[in-house]
Design an enzyme around this catalytic site. Structure first.
Site, PDB file in Angstrom:
ATOM      1  N   CYS A  52      86.008  30.837  44.612  1.00 21.68           N
ATOM      2  CA  CYS A  52      86.855  31.575  45.617  1.00 21.68           C
ATOM      3  C   CYS A  52      88.123  30.345  45.354  1.00 21.68           C
ATOM      4  O   CYS A  52      88.470  30.630  46.849  1.00 21.68           O
ATOM      5  CB  CYS A  52      85.780  30.677  46.945  1.00 21.68           C
ATOM      6  SG  CYS A  52      85.642  28.883  46.902  1.00 21.68           S
ATOM      7  N   TYR A  76      53.414   5.786  20.236  1.00 18.69           N
ATOM      8  CA  TYR A  76      52.330   6.176  19.193  1.00 18.69           C
ATOM      9  C   TYR A  76      51.973   5.246  17.843  1.00 18.69           C
ATOM     10  O   TYR A  76      52.730   5.077  17.251  1.00 18.69           O
ATOM     11  CB  TYR A  76      52.767   7.448  18.687  1.00 18.69           C
ATOM     12  CG  TYR A  76      52.897   8.796  19.170  1.00 18.69           C
ATOM     13  CD1 TYR A  76      51.632   9.129  20.318  1.00 18.69           C
ATOM     14  CD2 TYR A  76      53.870   8.952  20.607  1.00 18.69           C
ATOM     15  CE1 TYR A  76      51.562  10.058  20.894  1.00 18.69           C
ATOM     16  CE2 TYR A  76      53.932   9.716  21.632  1.00 18.69           C
ATOM     17  CZ  TYR A  76      52.468  10.089  21.662  1.00 18.69           C
ATOM     18  OH  TYR A  76      52.775  11.580  22.969  1.00 18.69           O
ATOM     19  N   GLU A 134      51.322  13.616   8.789  1.00 17.61           N
ATOM     20  CA  GLU A 134      51.071  13.108  10.670  1.00 17.61           C
ATOM     21  C   GLU A 134      52.297  14.080  11.090  1.00 17.61           C
ATOM     22  O   GLU A 134      53.091  13.536  10.253  1.00 17.61           O
ATOM     23  CB  GLU A 134      50.883  11.547  10.842  1.00 17.61           C
ATOM     24  CG  GLU A 134      50.019  11.192  10.652  1.00 17.61           C
ATOM     25  CD  GLU A 134      49.921   9.226  10.219  1.00 17.61           C
ATOM     26  OE1 GLU A 134      50.940   8.790  11.205  1.00 17.61           O
ATOM     27  OE2 GLU A 134      49.599   8.719   9.246  1.00 17.61           O
ATOM     28  N   CYS A 153      81.109  29.042  49.228  1.00 16.41           N
ATOM     29  CA  CYS A 153      81.342  30.039  47.590  1.00 16.41           C
ATOM     30  C   CYS A 153      79.916  30.845  47.531  1.00 16.41           C
ATOM     31  O   CYS A 153      79.163  31.130  47.397  1.00 16.41           O
ATOM     32  CB  CYS A 153      81.723  28.617  47.295  1.00 16.41           C
ATOM     33  SG  CYS A 153      81.994  29.197  45.762  1.00 16.41           S
ATOM     34  N   CYS A 165      82.524  22.358  44.525  1.00 13.35           N
ATOM     35  CA  CYS A 165      83.578  22.861  45.442  1.00 13.35           C
ATOM     36  C   CYS A 165      83.062  22.681  46.322  1.00 13.35           C
ATOM     37  O   CYS A 165      82.359  22.540  46.955  1.00 13.35           O
ATOM     38  CB  CYS A 165      83.426  24.943  44.972  1.00 13.35           C
ATOM     39  SG  CYS A 165      83.950  25.329  45.819  1.00 13.35           S
ATOM     40  N   CYS A 214      88.226  25.946  42.913  1.00  8.72           N
ATOM     41  CA  CYS A 214      87.250  26.692  42.663  1.00  8.72           C
ATOM     42  C   CYS A 214      87.435  27.995  42.308  1.00  8.72           C
ATOM     43  O   CYS A 214      88.413  29.064  42.117  1.00  8.72           O
ATOM     44  CB  CYS A 214      86.267  26.978  44.258  1.00  8.72           C
ATOM     45  SG  CYS A 214      85.146  27.688  43.070  1.00  8.72           S
ATOM     46  N   LYS A 244      61.583  16.445   5.550  1.00 13.94           N
ATOM     47  CA  LYS A 244      62.182  17.020   7.060  1.00 13.94           C
ATOM     48  C   LYS A 244      61.768  18.326   6.791  1.00 13.94           C
ATOM     49  O   LYS A 244      62.579  18.960   6.032  1.00 13.94           O
ATOM     50  CB  LYS A 244      63.592  15.884   6.195  1.00 13.94           C
ATOM     51  CG  LYS A 244      63.549  14.667   6.308  1.00 13.94           C
ATOM     52  CD  LYS A 244      63.405  13.760   7.325  1.00 13.94           C
ATOM     53  CE  LYS A 244      64.564  13.634   7.647  1.00 13.94           C
ATOM     54  NZ  LYS A 244      65.076  12.599   8.490  1.00 13.94           N
ATOM     55  N   LYS A 275      56.448  13.531  11.999  1.00 14.60           N
ATOM     56  CA  LYS A 275      57.188  12.383  12.319  1.00 14.60           C
ATOM     57  C   LYS A 275      57.555  12.854  13.458  1.00 14.60           C
ATOM     58  O   LYS A 275      58.980  13.480  13.607  1.00 14.60           O
ATOM     59  CB  LYS A 275      57.988  12.449  11.277  1.00 14.60           C
ATOM     60  CG  LYS A 275      59.478  11.576  10.677  1.00 14.60           C
ATOM     61  CD  LYS A 275      59.917  11.622   9.290  1.00 14.60           C
ATOM     62  CE  LYS A 275      60.749  11.277   8.827  1.00 14.60           C
ATOM     63  NZ  LYS A 275      61.041  10.098   9.853  1.00 14.60           N
ATOM     64  N   ASP A 288      60.437  11.585  16.552  1.00  9.77           N
ATOM     65  CA  ASP A 288      61.280  11.446  16.705  1.00  9.77           C
ATOM     66  C   ASP A 288      61.891   9.916  16.929  1.00  9.77           C
ATOM     67  O   ASP A 288      63.013  10.065  18.584  1.00  9.77           O
ATOM     68  CB  ASP A 288      62.661  12.207  16.204  1.00  9.77           C
ATOM     69  CG  ASP A 288      63.888  12.604  16.242  1.00  9.77           C
ATOM     70  OD1 ASP A 288      64.440  10.727  15.418  1.00  9.77           O
ATOM     71  OD2 ASP A 288      65.050  12.681  15.854  1.00  9.77           O
TER      72      ASP A 288
HETATM   73  S1  IVH Z   1      55.014   5.791   7.749  1.00 11.28           S
HETATM   74  C1  IVH Z   1      56.902   2.331   4.893  1.00 11.28           C
HETATM   75  N1  IVH Z   1      54.561   7.557  10.148  1.00 11.28           N
HETATM   76  O1  IVH Z   1      60.260   7.894  10.125  1.00 11.28           O
HETATM   77  C2  IVH Z   1      56.823   2.691   6.393  1.00 11.28           C
HETATM   78  N2  IVH Z   1      56.801   6.704   9.576  1.00 11.28           N
HETATM   79  O2  IVH Z   1      61.390   7.563   7.474  1.00 11.28           O
HETATM   80  C3  IVH Z   1      56.096   4.365   6.254  1.00 11.28           C
HETATM   81  N3  IVH Z   1      58.125   7.913  11.989  1.00 11.28           N
HETATM   82  O3  IVH Z   1      60.778   4.325  10.216  1.00 11.28           O
HETATM   83  C4  IVH Z   1      56.253   4.798   8.431  1.00 11.28           C
HETATM   84  N4  IVH Z   1      56.761   9.381  12.436  1.00 11.28           N
HETATM   85  O4  IVH Z   1      60.225   4.659  12.458  1.00 11.28           O
HETATM   86  C5  IVH Z   1      55.425   7.260   9.451  1.00 11.28           C
HETATM   87  N5  IVH Z   1      52.945   8.603  11.509  1.00 11.28           N
HETATM   88  C6  IVH Z   1      54.717   8.393  11.540  1.00 11.28           C
HETATM   89  C7  IVH Z   1      56.256   8.349  11.776  1.00 11.28           C
HETATM   90  C8  IVH Z   1      56.321   7.553  11.721  1.00 11.28           C
HETATM   91  C9  IVH Z   1      57.545   8.829  12.952  1.00 11.28           C
HETATM   92  C10 IVH Z   1      59.487   7.266  11.264  1.00 11.28           C
HETATM   93  C11 IVH Z   1      59.236   5.862  11.732  1.00 11.28           C
HETATM   94  C12 IVH Z   1      59.993   5.615   9.919  1.00 11.28           C
HETATM   95  C13 IVH Z   1      60.523   6.734   9.901  1.00 11.28           C
HETATM   96  C14 IVH Z   1      60.531   6.657   8.766  1.00 11.28           C
END
Ligand code: IVH
Length: 672
Positions: A412, A227, A113, A432, A427, A409, A317, A115, A117
């Site tokens: 001008c 999500y 999946e 200008c 300005c 400015c 990562k 990740k 942020d």
């Molecule tokens: S699973 C046991 N799935 O990434 C913890 N985490 O580094 C399992 N995150 O704290 C987390 N997308 O905030 C999981 N599809 C995803 C995610 C996800 C983002 C974040 C989450 C977690 C951190 C882990």
């Protein structure tokens, strides 16, 4: 009679839930925003008139309740731990090796999946209804953010009432990620800048700030997304495989990120990881990697946990899109509204395939916040579609020197002002040259007046030859004038003129955007056009009238009034009118102005304090209508003592009957 009100409330709730699901979860709306709003308003009115039917699970509760003092700490059902990271292929291979060893060469599958942020949040449901939301906190104890979470539209408040899904009526817990899309992030920072507050450094911090706001209406305004990625009961996965859990979540109406895959082994995983590393810029939200999980829950159990993370999952990562370099200089650009923006000149540095030599510093407050000076070594970040920015100072330069915003400015030489409550300097000279250049470019841009060919080069030539002094002059350009410019042949000249001519058909909303009124962009232009339908009406509107339109506050209204109040702009408007631009559009006003907008009332009997005429006037002032007889179009019957046949008729038709007190309460509710 009560029954029919209750039924209507129920129907409206179901309809709104359904449309929220289509819009926020599936991204496939079936009705317009205006239709949605009008249903929401009807439900709000009914709930206000009938407090006995209020419910915390009603869609009306998403707007954000009362501010609170702090957050209560609540233990999690099972720890919300973090994930170990794999920073490269080798580390991922090692992880796969450990999984294979741990499973003693049994067959296994992964789920990959994105990740996201953001920040993780657990949402608890009882009887299929949203009960409580907790932030991760320290992993064992989280903070109760229930009221704020309720404002997140992609988080269902009830599951599967109608579509009898397996989770309807059940007790369960969902874990997932709260994220803010780039678009909302930018808007939030613009708002903050306008209010003189520091910008958030990234969408994750902004999402955290919004989710932990003490006032839920602030969370509501920030349009967070949720999500889901775990489905639990008593802290344990509900179904036997992770994939199955995700499917059940989807089925129950949760938003599950669609970019996921079942992977048979390392090669499949790497293909997924590489695909999204290349495509991450195209996503509307920030991702920082890929999460890999062993699919079978039984196998997850076999692998178990370390003290801080599961052995059956890992976060791959992506390399940070950050790099360090030296800030060589800062110069100042003047935008089309006259705003002075400091721009960082960086020693060119390349990361994730892009060379960066400039970054925005936004404004002087930002420079102060960063504590950055010329000569410092800084950390630069590129994320999503956002312009590169300086994150922090890594090392102060030996010969560092502070930067000061100019008081004149740089283009001008005119005076520069900083309005109270604004973080930008501007300005004051509306003529200008820098502003004129930027205004011409903005006016002609794609999505505004769409004048193809009117780019930097041509605009610079037109300015150098003194052929245009404002945007309206474009419409008086002649072929001869254009032919007098360097490298301009007959063919391109006639093309440019054709494109200018064609732009006259652009709708009013775009003309408004094109004018370059501070704070009036594409969205506000559309709101003004829809509401007033006439440029002259906007130009002559009072502050209060302007603020009757959606989302127009005192600041934007003042800016519009200032713009049209300026003599020079009045002349500009006349020239544009003469050129034949679109000054009118269809009014798409959903409602007349006021809290009782589009509502029809009938008054009957003797009211305790108000005379009938007074009640009528109050209703009309609030935008409502008062009719003489009850019909199916009547929304409310205001009944006093000795109400006779009208009351009977209203009851027969299922019209909502209210008293004077209710009416006053409705009027009062519209005042804040
Ligand atoms: S699973 C046991 N799935 O990434 C913890 N985490 O580094 C399992 N995150 O704290 C987390 N997308 O905030 C999981 N599809 C995803 C995610 C996800 C983002 C974040 C989450 C977690 C951190 C882990």
């Amino acid at each position: 009679m009560k029954d029919s009100v209750e039924k209507r409330i129920q129907n409206l709730r179901e309809e709104l839930e359904h449309h929220e699901y289509l819009y926020y979860v599936l991204d496939q709306p079936e009705i317009s925003d205006a239709e949605y709003d009008s249903k929401m308003r009807e439900l709000q009115d009914l709930e206000r008139a009938h407090p006995e039917y209020q419910s915390p699970h009603s869609p009306t509760q998403r707007v954000g309740g009362k501010p609170r003092e702090g957050f209560v700490k609540v233990p999690h059902s099972s720890p919300m731990l973090s994930l170990d990271n794999a920073l490269n292929e080798t580390e991922l291979r090692d992880f796969d090796g450990r999984v294979r060893g741990g499973l003693k060469d049994r067959e296994y599958e992964y789920v990959a999946e994105l990740k996201l942020d953001g920040l993780s949040m657990a949402a608890h449901y009882r009887d299929g209804r949203f009960q409580q939301a907790l932030t991760r906190g320290d992993g064992r104890v989280g903070e109760d953010v229930t009221e704020n979470a309720r404002t997140i539209r992609s988080l269902p408040l009830r599951v599967g009432e109608k579509r009898k899904v397996r989770l309807a009526g059940a007790v369960f817990e969902v874990r997932g990620e709260v994220v803010m899309e780039h678009r909302s992030f930018e808007r939030m920072n613009e708002d903050r800048e306008r209010e003189g507050l520091p910008r958030f450094a990234n969408p994750r911090n902004a999402a955290a700030g919004a989710l932990r706001a003490l006032d839920p209406s602030i969370t509501a305004a920030r349009r967070l997304n949720y999500y889901a990625y775990f489905l639990l009961r008593d802290g344990r996965p509900l179904a036997a495989s992770h994939w199955k859990n995700l499917e059940m979540l989807e089925e129950a109406g949760f938003k599950v990120n669609p970019y996921k895959a079942k992977c048979k082994g390392l090669d499949d995983l790497l293909a997924f990881i590489h695909k999204w590393e290349g495509a991450r810029d195209g996503l509307p939200y920030e991702i920082d990697g890929v999460v890999v999980k062993v699919d079978s829950v039984a196998q997850q159990d076999l692998l178990g946990w370390t003290a801080k993370a599961p052995r059956w999952a890992i976060a791959f990562k992506y390399p940070a899109r950050q790099a360090s370099t030296v800030l060589d200089n800062i110069d100042v650009q003047v935008g089309r509204t006259g705003t002075l923006t400091p721009v960082a000149h960086l020693r060119p540095v390349s990361f994730s395939g892009v060379t960066v030599s400039r970054a925005t510093l936004h404004n002087e407050d930002e420079i102060e916040r960063l504590g950055v000076q010329i000569g410092d070594t800084v950390l630069v970040e590129r994320s999503g579609d956002v312009i590169p920015k300086i994150v922090r100072v890594i090392e102060q330069g030996a010969d560092r020197r502070p930067f000061h915003m100019p008081s004149a400015c740089p283009v001008c030489g005119s005076h520069v002002v900083r309005e109270p409550g604004e973080s930008a300097r501007r300005c004051v000279n509306t003529n200008c040259p820098a502003r004129l250049r930027e205004s011409l470019l903005h006016f002609s841009a794609r999505g505004v007046m769409d004048i193809d060919g009117m780019g930097d080069a041509l605009v610079d030539q037109l300015l150098a030859a003194k052929l245009v002094h404002n945007i309206a002059d474009l419409y008086w350009l002649t072929e001869d004038q254009l032919l007098g410019l360097d490298r301009m042949g007959k063919k391109s000249a006639s093309k440019v003129l054709h494109n200018i001519e064609r732009s006259k058909a652009q709708p009013l909303a775009r003309v408004l955007n094109g004018l370059g009124i501070p704070f009036v962009g594409e969205r506000t232009g559309q709101i003004l056009a829809d509401y007033f339908g006439d440029l002259d009406k906007i130009a002559h509107a009072t502050d209060e009238e302007l603020q009757q339109a959606d989302e127009i506050g005192p600041k934007v209204a003042a800016s519009i009034r200032d713009f049209f109040g300026e003599v020079r702009n009045g002349e500009l408007i006349e020239k544009l009118r003469e050129a034949g631009l679109q000054f009118k559009s269809e009014v798409k006003r959903e409602k007349p102005i006021g809290v009782l907008a589009a509502k029809t009332f009938v008054i009957t009997g003797t009211l305790p304090t108000l005379k009938r005429e007074d009640a009528k006037e109050l209703i009309e002032q609030a935008g409502g209508k008062v009719a003489g007889s009850v019909s199916s179009k009547t929304n409310f019957l205001v009944a006093g003592e000795d109400a006779g046949s009208k009351l009977a008729k209203a009851q027969e038709l299922g019209v909502v009957v209210i008293g004077e007190e209710d009416l006053l309460r409705m009027l009062e509710a519209g005042k804040d």
